[in-house]
Scaffold this active site. Structure first.
Site, PDB file in Angstrom:
ATOM      1  CE  LYS A  53      63.515 -28.842 -54.767  1.00 59.30           C
ATOM      2  NZ  LYS A  53      64.347 -30.036 -54.924  1.00 59.30           N
ATOM      3  CD  GLN A  97      65.389 -32.103 -57.802  1.00 57.07           C
ATOM      4  OE1 GLN A  97      65.442 -31.021 -57.238  1.00 57.07           O
ATOM      5  NE2 GLN A  97      64.525 -33.044 -57.447  1.00 57.07           N
ATOM      6  CG  ASP A 120      68.282 -31.210 -50.524  1.00 58.55           C
ATOM      7  OD1 ASP A 120      67.174 -30.701 -50.243  1.00 58.55           O
ATOM      8  OD2 ASP A 120      68.599 -31.582 -51.668  1.00 58.55           O
TER       9      ASP A 120
END
Ligand code: NAP
Length: 285
Positions: A53, A97, A120
């Site tokens: 990422k 994460q 997200d």
């Protein structure tokens, strides 16, 4: 003839477009989009996902800061960090994460991220927005799958779509997105009886169950489109593989994705696009 759709190529082309858009937006707003990543522990999978990422964000001109905590971080420390990032007007997106260590309540941490910065698309506000068809941030993997189908103009409306897997991050939101595009959707899970009979009816089959090479040729309708979301280790070769037995299934499909190089790169691409959307929204306020 089978067409293997490359998520890598599609993501590369969309990232070029995004990079150009960010260059222009920077002239207008005097800064680039900024993404904050919360990473806890040293799980090799999480470390490599975050590295991917970071690399992708820098490629398109998104500033990315990773806050890396040790396994024994307290819930309070993470909460304080998220509150401070929520209040920091120079931060457009916040990504936690997953998974977090067991002593941290994952839902509590995700719920704390400001919905406008939840790139997200996991916050209950954004989940509800999807289900109510309100404007919100869409989760990256399902969004990437729809983009893959659209990239080849694969018809969705009126088609039978079968989604194997019902997780909150992939199966459920993807089923809703396919439904919103007027597919007739069936969701399968570990308690589904006669799975192959159902998958065999699919014009579009999505495999998101997390079982290496589980989907075989006898489960496929001739000429179907098969999208493989799974990321697993092949038990024999230890190489990355999907939920679909590619060599066995692909001759029976019209379109198919491969692992690696399919949905994975599009998930990251959609994360970058979501960060850019959050950044633009920031200036609309
Ligand atoms: P998950 O939370 O473990 O959910 C798996 C789902 O599959 C569950 O709904 C489960 O049913 C169902 N399932 C398990 N075994 C089954 C079987 N034998 N038959 C039918 N359904 C079965 O997994 P996830 O987070 O959705 O991820 C799924 C896969 O996608 C994993 O391989 C993951 O690594 C991968 N993934 C890839 C990306 C990407 O960017 N490419 C992103 C996210 C996830 P129950 O609900 O009944 O337990």
């Amino acid at each position: 003839m089978t067409i293997v759709i490359s998520g890598t190529k599609l993501a590369a082309s969309r990232k070029e477009t995004l990079k150009d858009a960010i260059i222009k937006a920077k002239e207008k707003y005097n800064r680039v989009p900024k993404l904050a990543v919360i990473l806890v522990g040293n799980d090799t999978g999480s470390l490599s996902y975050v590295k991917g990422k970071e690399k992708a964000a820098l490629e398109v001109g998104i500033e990315i800061n990773t806050y890396h905590y040790m396994d024994d971080v307290t819930e309070k420390e993470l909460e304080d960090k998220i509150i401070s990032l929520n209040n920091d007007s120079s931060v457009d997106g916040i990504l936690v994460q997953l998974p977090l260590p067991k002593h941290i309540k994952q839902d509590k941490i995700i719920d704390l991220v400001a919905p406008s910065k939840d790139v997200d698309g996991f916050h209950p506000y954004n989940v509800a927005s999807l289900y109510l068809k309100h404007e919100g941030i869409l989760p990256c993997t399902p969004k990437g799958v729809i983009a893959i189908l659209d990239s080849k103009n694969i018809p969705i409306e009126g088609k039978r779509a079968v989604v194997v897997g019902r997780s909150n991050i992939v199966g459920m939101p993807l089923a809703k997105m396919l439904l919103d595009r007027n597919a007739t959707v069936t969701i399968c899970h570990s308690k589904t009886k006669n799975l192959a009979e159902i998958t065999k009816e699919a014009d579009i089959l999505i495999a998101a169950l997390g079982k290496p090479k589980f989907i075989k040729d006898y489960m496929i309708k001739e000429g179907a489109t098969v999208i493989d979301v799974g990321v697993n280790r092949d038990l024999e070769t230890n190489k990355l593989c999907g939920d679909v037995d590619f060599d066995n299934v692909s001759p029976h499909t019209s379109y198919i994705t491969k692992v690696p190089g399919g949905v994975g790169p599009m998930t990251i691409c959609c994360l970058l696009e979501n960060t850019y959307i959050a950044y633009l929204n920031h200036f609309k306020k």
